[in-house]
Scaffold this active site. Structure first.
Site, PDB file in Angstrom:
ATOM      1  N   ASP A   1       0.751  -1.095  -0.068  1.00  0.00           N
ATOM      2  CA  ASP A   1      -0.050  -0.217   0.016  1.00  0.00           C
ATOM      3  C   ASP A   1       0.843   1.366   0.044  1.00  0.00           C
ATOM      4  OD1 ASP A   1      -2.189   1.392  -0.046  1.00  0.00           O
ATOM      5  OD2 ASP A   1      -2.844   1.026   2.327  1.00  0.00           O
ATOM      6  N   GLY A   2       0.156   2.592  -0.628  1.00  0.00           N
ATOM      7  CA  GLY A   2       1.267   3.564  -0.602  1.00  0.00           C
ATOM      8  C   GLY A   2       1.723   4.024  -1.988  1.00  0.00           C
TER       9      GLY A   2
ATOM     10  N   HIS B   1       2.211   3.357  -9.017  1.00  0.00           N
ATOM     11  CA  HIS B   1       2.163   1.640  -9.272  1.00  0.00           C
ATOM     12  C   HIS B   1       3.161   1.367 -10.141  1.00  0.00           C
ATOM     13  CE1 HIS B   1      -1.964   2.416  -7.444  1.00  0.00           C
ATOM     14  NE2 HIS B   1      -2.394   3.000  -8.334  1.00  0.00           N
TER      15      HIS B   1
ATOM     16  N   SER C   1      -8.188  -5.743  -5.067  1.00  0.00           N
ATOM     17  CA  SER C   1      -9.249  -5.809  -4.278  1.00  0.00           C
ATOM     18  C   SER C   1     -10.336  -6.018  -5.236  1.00  0.00           C
ATOM     19  CB  SER C   1      -9.467  -5.071  -3.066  1.00  0.00           C
ATOM     20  OG  SER C   1      -9.739  -3.699  -3.193  1.00  0.00           O
TER      21      SER C   1
ATOM     22  N   ARG D   1     -12.372   2.724  -8.157  1.00  0.00           N
ATOM     23  CA  ARG D   1     -11.248   3.892  -8.281  1.00  0.00           C
ATOM     24  C   ARG D   1     -11.607   4.472  -9.695  1.00  0.00           C
ATOM     25  NH1 ARG D   1      -5.340   2.609  -5.550  1.00  0.00           N
ATOM     26  NH2 ARG D   1      -6.196   1.843  -3.664  1.00  0.00           N
TER      27      ARG D   1
ATOM     28  N   LEU E   1       9.678 -21.108  -5.187  1.00  0.00           N
ATOM     29  CA  LEU E   1       8.710 -20.005  -4.234  1.00  0.00           C
ATOM     30  C   LEU E   1       7.316 -20.263  -5.081  1.00  0.00           C
ATOM     31  CD1 LEU E   1       8.220 -17.742  -2.419  1.00  0.00           C
ATOM     32  CD2 LEU E   1       8.647 -16.310  -4.557  1.00  0.00           C
TER      33      LEU E   1
ATOM     34  N   ARG F   1      -5.275  -1.546   8.997  1.00  0.00           N
ATOM     35  CA  ARG F   1      -6.593  -2.316   8.750  1.00  0.00           C
ATOM     36  C   ARG F   1      -6.416  -3.486   7.736  1.00  0.00           C
ATOM     37  NH1 ARG F   1      -7.643   2.890   6.865  1.00  0.00           N
ATOM     38  NH2 ARG F   1      -7.047   3.252   4.700  1.00  0.00           N
ATOM     39  N   LEU F   2      -7.157  -4.379   7.647  1.00  0.00           N
ATOM     40  CA  LEU F   2      -7.166  -5.798   6.914  1.00  0.00           C
ATOM     41  C   LEU F   2      -7.355  -5.541   5.365  1.00  0.00           C
ATOM     42  CD1 LEU F   2      -7.747  -8.481   9.101  1.00  0.00           C
ATOM     43  CD2 LEU F   2      -5.568  -7.696   8.417  1.00  0.00           C
TER      44      LEU F   2
HETATM   45  C1  IPE Z   1      -5.766  -2.741  -0.262  1.00  0.00           C
HETATM   46  O1  IPE Z   1      -5.241  -1.216  -0.334  1.00  0.00           O
HETATM   47  C2  IPE Z   1      -5.798  -3.362  -1.395  1.00  0.00           C
HETATM   48  C3  IPE Z   1      -4.411  -3.485  -2.177  1.00  0.00           C
HETATM   49  C4  IPE Z   1      -3.456  -3.322  -1.690  1.00  0.00           C
HETATM   50  C5  IPE Z   1      -4.529  -4.210  -3.632  1.00  0.00           C
HETATM   51  P1  IPE Z   1      -6.373  -0.391  -0.494  1.00  0.00           P
HETATM   52  O2  IPE Z   1      -5.644   0.957  -0.633  1.00  0.00           O
HETATM   53  O3  IPE Z   1      -7.288  -0.638  -1.369  1.00  0.00           O
HETATM   54  O4  IPE Z   1      -6.928  -0.132   0.737  1.00  0.00           O
HETATM   55  P2  IPE Z   1      -7.844   0.551   1.576  1.00  0.00           P
HETATM   56  O5  IPE Z   1      -8.672   1.594   0.510  1.00  0.00           O
HETATM   57  O6  IPE Z   1      -6.936   1.856   2.046  1.00  0.00           O
HETATM   58  O7  IPE Z   1      -8.465   0.186   2.709  1.00  0.00           O
HETATM   59  C1  IPE Z   2      -1.635   0.118  -3.354  1.00  0.00           C
HETATM   60  O1  IPE Z   2      -1.324   1.638  -3.459  1.00  0.00           O
HETATM   61  C2  IPE Z   2      -1.849  -0.125  -4.822  1.00  0.00           C
HETATM   62  C3  IPE Z   2      -3.096  -0.886  -5.030  1.00  0.00           C
HETATM   63  C4  IPE Z   2      -3.967  -0.762  -4.268  1.00  0.00           C
HETATM   64  C5  IPE Z   2      -3.476  -1.526  -6.364  1.00  0.00           C
HETATM   65  P1  IPE Z   2      -2.572   2.577  -3.363  1.00  0.00           P
HETATM   66  O2  IPE Z   2      -3.207   2.923  -4.798  1.00  0.00           O
HETATM   67  O3  IPE Z   2      -3.724   2.039  -2.309  1.00  0.00           O
HETATM   68  O4  IPE Z   2      -1.802   3.857  -2.877  1.00  0.00           O
HETATM   69  P2  IPE Z   2      -2.269   4.699  -1.803  1.00  0.00           P
HETATM   70  O5  IPE Z   2      -2.950   3.937  -0.539  1.00  0.00           O
HETATM   71  O6  IPE Z   2      -3.382   5.679  -2.281  1.00  0.00           O
HETATM   72  O7  IPE Z   2      -0.971   5.717  -1.381  1.00  0.00           O
HETATM   73 MG    MG Z   3      -3.997   2.373  -0.527  1.00  0.00          MG
END
Ligand code: IPE
Ligand code: IPE
Ligand code: MG
Length: 239
Positions: free
Chosen positions: A16-17, A33, A61, A67, A130, A193-194
């Site tokens: 994430d991030g 990404h 997810s 999005r 793996l 969070r999960l």
């Molecule tokens: C979880 O991240 C899904 C993936 C990493 C693919 P999100 O960025 O979608 O989760 P939320 O919206 O912060 O909970």
């Molecule tokens: C995780 O990064 C990648 C995916 C969910 C596909 P994010 O796109 O959720 O990045 P943030 O959380 O908005 O920074």
């Molecule tokens: Mg995110």
């Protein structure tokens, strides 16, 4: 990395991030990404080197379809790119690929992606290194409901009695059938969070979070996480 460290057999990753990484630099989220994909390649390579047996990565997810269309499109292009440009190398490294989630339930117009995913699964099926599980169009609640439906079908068909539904039977209907439970869950970017990931399989996983944004999750960050795992005292309800 120190030798003889306790290495988790099954690592799950909520990467994430990416978006925030790009925003911080004044770049479009897509570039976050793209950089995140490069980080993933490195992390997969290191997992094989470190002796991790199963690596399960949250790629997309069931909720990520919300999005903006442009971002979903960019993610789907990256997915295709990953599965076409990386597959030879992954196969050479003896990596077995499995997809967790509803591939065929992905929206129309993604035929190339679906074909590439099925091809990667088929091609690496016999590999013994793996095991890389990529969660795509994945939701933990949906996975549990799907398993319940399948078990209900078996009972309705007379193939099974309700009392035959035990952990083994239930687990055999999850996307993760045959995989051991997760030992270690890593989430980057500071979120606690999960987000609907592996709700069943995380029952006794050790949870680790870092403020590092996914594209910055380098070898040092990975080592730090694994070092934290090695120090954990897992009790599974015992003493
Ligand atoms: C979880 O991240 C899904 C993936 C990493 C693919 P999100 O960025 O979608 O989760 P939320 O919206 O912060 O909970
Ligand atoms: C995780 O990064 C990648 C995916 C969910 C596909 P994010 O796109 O959720 O990045 P943030 O959380 O908005 O920074
Ligand atoms: Mg995110």
């Amino acid at each position: 990395m120190e030798e003889n460290l306790k290495i988790p057999a099954h690592v799950a990753l909520i990467l994430d991030g990416n978006g925030r990484w790009a925003k911080k630099r004044g770049l479009p989220r897509q570039l976050g990404h793209k950089k995140g994909c490069e980080t993933l390649e490195q992390v997969v390579e290191d997992a094989a080197r470190l002796g991790i047996r199963y690596l399960t990565v949250y790629g997309f997810s069931t909720e990520n379809w919300k999005r903006p269309e442009e971002e979903v499109g960019a993610l789907m292009r990256l997915l295709l790119q990953y599965f076409t440009s990386e597959i030879d190398e992954l196969n050479e490294k003896n990596v077995r690929i499995r997809i967790l989630g509803d591939i065929d339930g992905m929206p129309g117009g993604l035929e190339k992606q679906k074909d590439a995913l099925h091809a990667a699964i088929r091609r690496t099926h016999e590999n013994t290194g793996l095991q890389l599980n990529i969660a795509l169009n994945y939701g933990g609640q949906q996975e549990i409901i799907r398993a319940a439906q399948k078990l209900a079908e078996h009972v309705a068909n007379g193939d099974m009695e309700p009392e035959d539904i035990d952990r083994k039977a239930f687990e055999s209907e999850l996307y993760t059938a045959g995989l051991p439970d997760v030992d270690f869950l890593i989430r980057t970017s500071g979120e606690m969070r999960l987000s609907n990931f592996l709700l069943y399989q995380l029952a006794y996983a050790e949870f680790y979070q870092t403020d590092t944004l996914w594209p910055d999750f380098d070898r040092h960050a990975y080592d730090e996480a694994l070092l934290a795992y090695a120090k954990r005292n897992r009790r599974f309800g015992g003493v």
